[in-house]
Design an enzyme around this catalytic site. Structure first.
Site, PDB file in Angstrom:
ATOM      1  N   HIS A  71      29.237  64.676  33.400  1.00  0.00           N
ATOM      2  CA  HIS A  71      29.073  65.900  34.224  1.00  0.00           C
ATOM      3  C   HIS A  71      28.061  66.018  35.235  1.00  0.00           C
ATOM      4  O   HIS A  71      28.061  66.415  36.306  1.00  0.00           O
ATOM      5  CB  HIS A  71      29.165  67.011  33.256  1.00  0.00           C
ATOM      6  CG  HIS A  71      30.399  67.395  32.153  1.00  0.00           C
ATOM      7  ND1 HIS A  71      30.075  67.280  31.080  1.00  0.00           N
ATOM      8  CD2 HIS A  71      31.457  67.187  32.491  1.00  0.00           C
ATOM      9  CE1 HIS A  71      31.374  67.448  30.446  1.00  0.00           C
ATOM     10  NE2 HIS A  71      32.288  67.494  31.520  1.00  0.00           N
ATOM     11  N   LYS A 102      40.782  78.852  22.651  1.00  0.00           N
ATOM     12  CA  LYS A 102      40.412  77.433  22.295  1.00  0.00           C
ATOM     13  C   LYS A 102      39.471  77.244  21.333  1.00  0.00           C
ATOM     14  O   LYS A 102      38.366  77.914  21.336  1.00  0.00           O
ATOM     15  CB  LYS A 102      40.328  76.552  23.522  1.00  0.00           C
ATOM     16  CG  LYS A 102      41.318  76.761  24.631  1.00  0.00           C
ATOM     17  CD  LYS A 102      41.207  75.374  25.512  1.00  0.00           C
ATOM     18  CE  LYS A 102      42.691  75.104  26.344  1.00  0.00           C
ATOM     19  NZ  LYS A 102      42.371  74.697  27.842  1.00  0.00           N
ATOM     20  N   ARG A 104      38.129  60.081  36.646  1.00  0.00           N
ATOM     21  CA  ARG A 104      37.590  58.950  36.031  1.00  0.00           C
ATOM     22  C   ARG A 104      38.459  57.841  35.989  1.00  0.00           C
ATOM     23  O   ARG A 104      37.969  56.459  36.432  1.00  0.00           O
ATOM     24  CB  ARG A 104      37.450  59.369  34.495  1.00  0.00           C
ATOM     25  CG  ARG A 104      36.254  60.230  33.926  1.00  0.00           C
ATOM     26  CD  ARG A 104      36.188  60.881  32.879  1.00  0.00           C
ATOM     27  NE  ARG A 104      37.211  61.916  32.741  1.00  0.00           N
ATOM     28  CZ  ARG A 104      37.229  62.980  31.778  1.00  0.00           C
ATOM     29  NH1 ARG A 104      36.563  62.959  31.027  1.00  0.00           N
ATOM     30  NH2 ARG A 104      37.982  63.936  32.142  1.00  0.00           N
ATOM     31  N   SER A 137      33.665  64.681  26.784  1.00  0.00           N
ATOM     32  CA  SER A 137      32.953  65.472  25.780  1.00  0.00           C
ATOM     33  C   SER A 137      33.744  65.221  24.258  1.00  0.00           C
ATOM     34  O   SER A 137      33.172  65.244  23.350  1.00  0.00           O
ATOM     35  CB  SER A 137      33.016  66.827  26.200  1.00  0.00           C
ATOM     36  OG  SER A 137      32.549  67.300  27.382  1.00  0.00           O
TER      37      SER A 137
HETATM   38  P1  ADP Z   1      38.105  70.056  30.937  1.00  0.00           P
HETATM   39  O1  ADP Z   1      38.619  70.049  32.488  1.00  0.00           O
HETATM   40  O2  ADP Z   1      38.960  69.212  30.047  1.00  0.00           O
HETATM   41  O3  ADP Z   1      37.483  71.329  30.290  1.00  0.00           O
HETATM   42  P2  ADP Z   1      35.401  68.779  31.053  1.00  0.00           P
HETATM   43  O4  ADP Z   1      34.883  70.327  30.570  1.00  0.00           O
HETATM   44  O5  ADP Z   1      35.042  67.887  29.953  1.00  0.00           O
HETATM   45  O6  ADP Z   1      37.046  68.936  30.985  1.00  0.00           O
HETATM   46  O7  ADP Z   1      35.127  68.428  32.206  1.00  0.00           O
HETATM   47  C1  ADP Z   1      35.054  69.303  33.427  1.00  0.00           C
HETATM   48  C2  ADP Z   1      35.258  68.530  34.632  1.00  0.00           C
HETATM   49  O8  ADP Z   1      34.011  67.515  34.898  1.00  0.00           O
HETATM   50  C3  ADP Z   1      36.609  67.609  34.530  1.00  0.00           C
HETATM   51  O9  ADP Z   1      37.437  68.232  35.056  1.00  0.00           O
HETATM   52  C4  ADP Z   1      36.155  66.159  35.598  1.00  0.00           C
HETATM   53  O10 ADP Z   1      36.328  66.776  36.825  1.00  0.00           O
HETATM   54  C5  ADP Z   1      34.639  66.210  35.245  1.00  0.00           C
HETATM   55  N1  ADP Z   1      33.933  65.105  34.432  1.00  0.00           N
HETATM   56  C6  ADP Z   1      34.367  65.139  32.940  1.00  0.00           C
HETATM   57  N2  ADP Z   1      33.978  64.025  32.365  1.00  0.00           N
HETATM   58  C7  ADP Z   1      33.433  63.320  33.481  1.00  0.00           C
HETATM   59  C8  ADP Z   1      32.655  61.973  33.670  1.00  0.00           C
HETATM   60  N3  ADP Z   1      32.588  61.308  32.817  1.00  0.00           N
HETATM   61  N4  ADP Z   1      32.568  61.453  34.999  1.00  0.00           N
HETATM   62  C9  ADP Z   1      32.971  62.297  35.887  1.00  0.00           C
HETATM   63  N5  ADP Z   1      33.431  63.491  36.023  1.00  0.00           N
HETATM   64  C10 ADP Z   1      33.522  64.203  34.770  1.00  0.00           C
END
Ligand code: ADP
Length: 165
Positions: A17, A41, A90, A127
């Site tokens: 992130h 959630k 990813r 995460s």
């Molecule tokens: P969600 O959309 O399931 O709530 P997260 O909170 O884990 O997902 O992630 C938010 C956003 O961060 C994702 O939609 C993606 O764009 C980005 N993201 C998550 N993990 C990565 C990573 N390892 N590398 C690059 N971008 C990531």
């Protein structure tokens, strides 16, 4: 002023992130990292805790601020004069859903989605996976900032104790 948003759950924030936020902060004048507040959630950390960790993790980026949002992301973007949604991609598996979402969002509002390819060292990072590894005692340093790792270990310990009680 070009303003972008990085939306997500950030439960908790990972180095993947932070990499995307850093790159968005280079591309845009201002970046809002927006934590989705969805009460239905089941999250490990509360929205306030997730925002607190993001504030600490993004401290070095002077044009980045943290906020929470509920409801439609496009409505938040319109209210806050945000022109672009920045998402990290990813793998191909992310693409189908993200493309559909980007097209839906642009049909709802005048908003562009910008995809940033994940740095190779974070392409496996999520995460959910970090929580799973930490639950079974795996070492997650290098995947999340040190202070996040500590909070993760403490929270999982609390959960374990509550489960045993
Ligand atoms: P969600 O959309 O399931 O709530 P997260 O909170 O884990 O997902 O992630 C938010 C956003 O961060 C994702 O939609 C993606 O764009 C980005 N993201 C998550 N993990 C990565 C990573 N390892 N590398 C690059 N971008 C990531």
């Amino acid at each position: 002023m070009r303003r972008a948003i990085c939306p997500g759950s950030f439960d908790p924030v990972t180095n993947g992130h932070i990499d995307i936020v850093a790159r968005a902060s280079f591309l845009f004048d201002e970046v809002i990292v927006a934590v989705g507040i969805n009460k239905s959630k089941n999250r490990l950390f509360t929205a306030e805790e997730r925002m607190e960790m993001l504030r600490e993790a993004c401290r070095e980026f002077s044009n980045v601020r943290i906020d929470g949002f509920s409801g439609l992301l496009t409505a938040y973007c319109e209210e806050n004069d945000v022109q672009a949604i920045v998402k990290g991609l990813r793998a191909v598996s992310d693409f189908d859903y993200e493309l559909q979402m980007a097209q839906m969002n642009s049909s709802l509002a005048d908003i562009e989605t910008v995809f940033v390819p994940t740095s190779p060292e974070y392409s496996f990072l999520a995460s959910s996976l970090v929580k799973e590894v930490a639950t079974f005692g795996g070492d997650v340093s290098g995947l999340v900032p040190g202070f996040v790792r500590e909070r993760l270990v403490t929270r999982l310990d609390e959960r374990r104790r509550a489960g045993d009680a």
